[in-house]
Design an enzyme around this catalytic site. Structure first.
Site, short mmCIF file in Angstrom:
data_model
loop_
_atom_site.label_atom_id
_atom_site.label_comp_id
_atom_site.label_asym_id
_atom_site.label_seq_id
_atom_site.Cartn_x
_atom_site.Cartn_y
_atom_site.Cartn_z
N ARG B 66 -7.16 -15.66 -1.91
CA ARG B 66 -7.88 -16.21 -0.75
C ARG B 66 -8.19 -17.69 -0.98
O ARG B 66 -7.91 -18.25 -2.02
CB ARG B 66 -9.18 -15.44 -0.45
CG ARG B 66 -9.07 -13.93 -0.51
CD ARG B 66 -8.03 -13.41 0.47
NE ARG B 66 -8.08 -11.94 0.54
CZ ARG B 66 -7.06 -11.21 0.97
NH1 ARG B 66 -5.94 -11.76 1.35
NH2 ARG B 66 -7.17 -9.90 1.03
N ASP B 305 -1.87 -6.16 -7.13
CA ASP B 305 -1.89 -6.35 -5.67
C ASP B 305 -3.31 -6.64 -5.21
O ASP B 305 -3.78 -6.12 -4.19
CB ASP B 305 -1.32 -5.13 -4.94
CG ASP B 305 -0.98 -5.45 -3.48
OD1 ASP B 305 -0.75 -6.64 -3.19
OD2 ASP B 305 -0.97 -4.53 -2.65
N HIS B 309 -11.90 -8.72 -0.35
CA HIS B 309 -12.40 -8.90 1.02
C HIS B 309 -13.90 -9.00 0.97
O HIS B 309 -14.53 -8.42 0.07
CB HIS B 309 -12.04 -7.68 1.88
CG HIS B 309 -10.60 -7.61 2.27
ND1 HIS B 309 -10.01 -8.52 3.11
CD2 HIS B 309 -9.64 -6.72 1.94
CE1 HIS B 309 -8.73 -8.20 3.26
NE2 HIS B 309 -8.47 -7.11 2.56
#
Lengths: 334, 430
Positions: B66, B305, B309
């Site tokens: 991110r 992976d 969030h």
């Protein structure tokens, strides 16, 4: 609000959350996982409301002082009105909120919407949502004094519809263990079919048949203890109950079906085809009916059709579950 | 000259077929000597690791770090990697962090070197802005240090563009990381298309979304001769296609996310948004076949992976929640659990997260032999603990592994001989 949210963590939404610790119905989210006794209690209670006169002046006081809020994230007129009438006949106050035209379309999260609504001191939320599990989600995260009734979520469940269908079946054919039920149409996208399958299995139906073309039959459905047919004629043979599902017009897009005409030629219920079922078979449809698409008018209006009776029963079943969840609230608090 | 002597650890380095108790001397960030007994001399720091294991630092082929303060940043996730035993992390291109220019790549490398101290490898964008229409400056990206280029989760505008991207990547001598997903078949699906999806009423992603994409890419890779690495396999049928491609002699490799080897569609029965992943968790038979493929070496590497969030992205009905697991800190525990469960040998497990992964990005790491960088872990094989997402260093706390029990725990992470973790479990190292 942020302090409340800080205590929230994402996680599983088990079906068990619809029962109180002592096994009473706290929320009605799905017919899956509920006992035969509890489903029968819903039917018995609904039967009382059907047989008692229900004119406006004969309201039942069971929900006096309670507020029911209809939260419809997806449009529906008929289901919403039957919940509204059910609440009124139980003397509740009822508020209708069409969420599509308010907060959700402004980008507010479901959680924020619920926080705002529960601050209005409601007792029951009736939720319809285009996404599966949204009513479970609301039941899991709303204030503990509120009960949630699922009025249809995604492709997942429509438990009050399934129970009004069970009530209608029972009024004509009291012994579920002797019944072969054929459900025809758009099984893939049907929350009604899924809720019917769970309820019929729990109530002990002898055989459940699903009839649809491959494009409308979902993967692995046979694991729900059903028999799958692609031919309507074969599926109807000797059935006791024939359930026709509504075909949504948008299924012609996305290559689910070529045309309404071809669908009717393969899966439309005609008088001729109905003769393949038992002579005393009943014909059901959750409405609204597409005449000439899934069912011929003469069948929909014919002597074997119980479609109007389903509508009447709809109000009674919704009264039954509303009174049951409110019962669990008062017992929980006492 | 700084010297660190690790005493009496069981050194496990599958790449050099080493698996025995010995002493390791680290001098100026390199492994200087490995011997049955090395005598400490003045000026050496000594770590008594009796009863502990010394493992190569993990090489993680796939993380989305991110670039949003409220979710996660290069800084926060490099610290998480250091505390997860990941000494080399490949960061994937994503819409919040489109690495299609050399400046962007350099910026990530600098940020990472100042915070977590672990090595950051950048997987550049295969197309400009990840738009799937125009090629990125692959030669420049390679020069800036990108180990590969990828479209990440994004679509190609057409097969023709995918083919041209392959041809140009081949010209530039840069590897392609491709996640095989035919978007046209995935549609609005969010779970594995099968009996569970049907039961819970969620739209499915068929296995064909993976296999159709795989077959297209394999056929074009064969023609263009480009090196392709397939990211995040999810199905038995997909693993079979890699098995056949390798048997035909194609230069392909593949990885799988660690959670895909433990979870299955059964985990979404209760609509747990923490188990919402892309590719979706498939059947138990698929999971078992993926384990088998790792054991056979058909799938070369296990990766995290990692997709952190903020919690709001997961506090929503399943379909509305964002896919992905914050997974850096579960990579090593889940990989070692495969050994506990008898699915992999210790060597197979370690290889898949170290030297095999390093080979895919053409780095001489993930190894512990004389002369190699001293990127290593000290691991207690007997320390039992319970996973707690709230205790993760990653800014993303979205892990479904809360309450999972593990037999064995990372104690320390070293990069170039320097300790980079913040674990305070020194009582285990006396």
């Amino acid at each position: 609000m942020s302090s409340i949210k800080a205590n929230l963590v994402p996680g599983p939404l088990p079906a068990s959350l619809q029962l109180t610790s002592d096994g009473k119905l706290k929320h009605f989210l799905t017919t899956e996982g509920l006992s035969k006794e509890l489903l029968t209690e819903i039917l018995d209670r609904a039967e009382q409301f059907v047989t008692l006169p229900s004119k406006a002046q004969n309201k039942f006081p069971l929900l006096r002082g309670k507020t029911v809020m209809n939260l419809f994230f997806e449009n529906s007129t008929r289901t919403r009105i039957t919940f509204e009438l059910a609440a009124q006949r139980l003397s509740a106050d009822i508020v209708n909120l069409d969420i599509r035209s308010s907060s959700a379309s402004k980008g507010e999260s479901l959680l924020d919407t619920i926080r705002n609504l529960e601050a209005m001191n409601c007792d029951v939320f009736v939720v319809r949502h285009h996404h599966s599990s949204a009513p479970h989600f609301i039941a899991r995260y709303c204030a503990p004094h509120i009960s949630v009734l699922n009025a249809g979520d995604g492709y997942h469940a429509h438990p009050t519809q399934a129970m009004l269908d069970m009530l209608t079946i029972r009024q004509h054919k009291p012994d579920f263990s002797a019944l072969t039920v054929a459900i025809t149409g758009d099984i893939r996208h049907s929350r009604v079919a899924r809720s019917q399958i769970h309820a019929l299995n729990t109530l002990g139906a002898k055989e459940i048949r699903l009839i649809a073309p491959g494009t409308l039959m979902p993967a692995g459905i046979e694991q729900m203890n059903v028999k799958v047919f692609s031919s309507l004629d074969e599926g109807l043979r000797d059935a006791d109950v024939v359930v026709m599902l509504r075909l949504q017009k948008e299924r012609m897009q996305g290559a689910m079906l070529p045309s309404e005409k071809e669908y009717f030629s393969l899966y439309g219920l005609t008088e001729k085809r109905l003769k393949l079922a038992k002579p005393d078979a009943i014909v059901m449809h959750p409405g609204p009916v597409n005449r000439g698409v899934e069912i011929e008018s003469s069948v929909a209006d014919g002597p074997q059709s119980v479609i109007m009776q389903q509508v009447t029963n709809g109000i009674a079943v919704r009264m039954a579950v509303m009174s049951m969840v409110v019962d669990s609230q008062s017992k929980g608090q006492g | 000259m700084t010297q660190l002597l690790i005493k009496q650890a069981r050194v496990v380095d599958p790449a050099s077929d080493l698996n025995k108790v010995c002493d390791v001397l680290v001098t100026d960030g390199k492994v200087a000597q490995i011997d049955a007994e090395i005598t400490a001399t003045d000026g050496m720091s000594v770590l008594d690791a009796t009863g502990k294991w010394m493992l190569p630092g993990l090489v993680d082929l796939g993380a989305y770090v991110r670039n949003q303060e409220r979710v996660a940043t290069v800084e926060s996730e490099s610290i998480a990697a250091a505390n997860a035993g990941i000494t080399r992390l490949c960061c994937m291109p994503e819409s919040a962090k489109i690495t299609d220019t050399t400046a962007e790549v350099t910026l990530i490398q600098e940020k990472a070197s100042h915070s977590g101290k672990v090595w950051f490898e950048v997987v550049g964008s295969l197309t400009a802005g990840l738009g799937g229409e125009q090629l990125s400056n692959m030669a420049g990206l390679k020069k800036a240090g990108c180990v590969a280029v990828s479209q990440g989760h994004h679509e190609f505008e057409s097969l023709d563009i995918m083919r041209k991207a392959m041809e140009y990547a081949q010209t530039c001598g840069i590897k392609l990381f491709i996640q095989p997903l035919e978007h046209g078949l995935a549609g609005k699906g969010c779970v594995h298309d099968g009996a569970i999806a049907t039961r819970v009423g969620l739209p499915g992603i068929p296995v064909a979304a993976e296999t159709v994409a795989l077959s297209q890419i394999l056929l074009m890779a064969e023609q263009t001769k480009v090196d392709v690495h397939f990211c995040r396999l999810s199905s038995a049928a997909g693993a079979d296609m890699i098995r056949q491609a390798k048997a035909r002699g194609l230069s392909v490799t593949a990885d799988v996310a660690a959670h895909q080897l433990h979870l299955s569609e059964q985990d979404i029965v209760d609509y747990n948004p923490l188990c919402h992943t892309l590719p979706p968790l498939r059947s138990e038979a698929d999971r078992d076949a993926l384990r088998q493929a790792v054991r056979e070496g058909v799938i070369d590497a296990i990766c995290s992976d990692h997709q952190p969030h903020d919690i709001d992205a997961k506090l929503a009905p399943f379909q509305e929640s964002s896919p992905g697991i914050s997974a850096l800190e579960s990579l090593l525990p889940l990989t070692m659990k495969l050994v506990d469960e008898g699915a992999l040998t210790l060597q197979e497990a370690i290889t898949s997260v170290t030297s095999n992964a390093a080979d895919i990005i053409n780095r001489p790491h993930g190894r512990l032999s004389v002369g190699s960088d001293a990127d290593f872990l000290i691991y207690d094989p007997l320390l039992q603990w319970i996973f707690d997402p709230a205790a993760m260093y990653s800014h993303g706390k979205n892990s479904p592994f809360e309450g999972w029990e593990f037999n064995g725990k990372l104690l320390r992470t070293y990069v170039k001989g320097q300790r980079v973790d913040h674990h305070s479990n020194d009582e285990a190292l006396t």
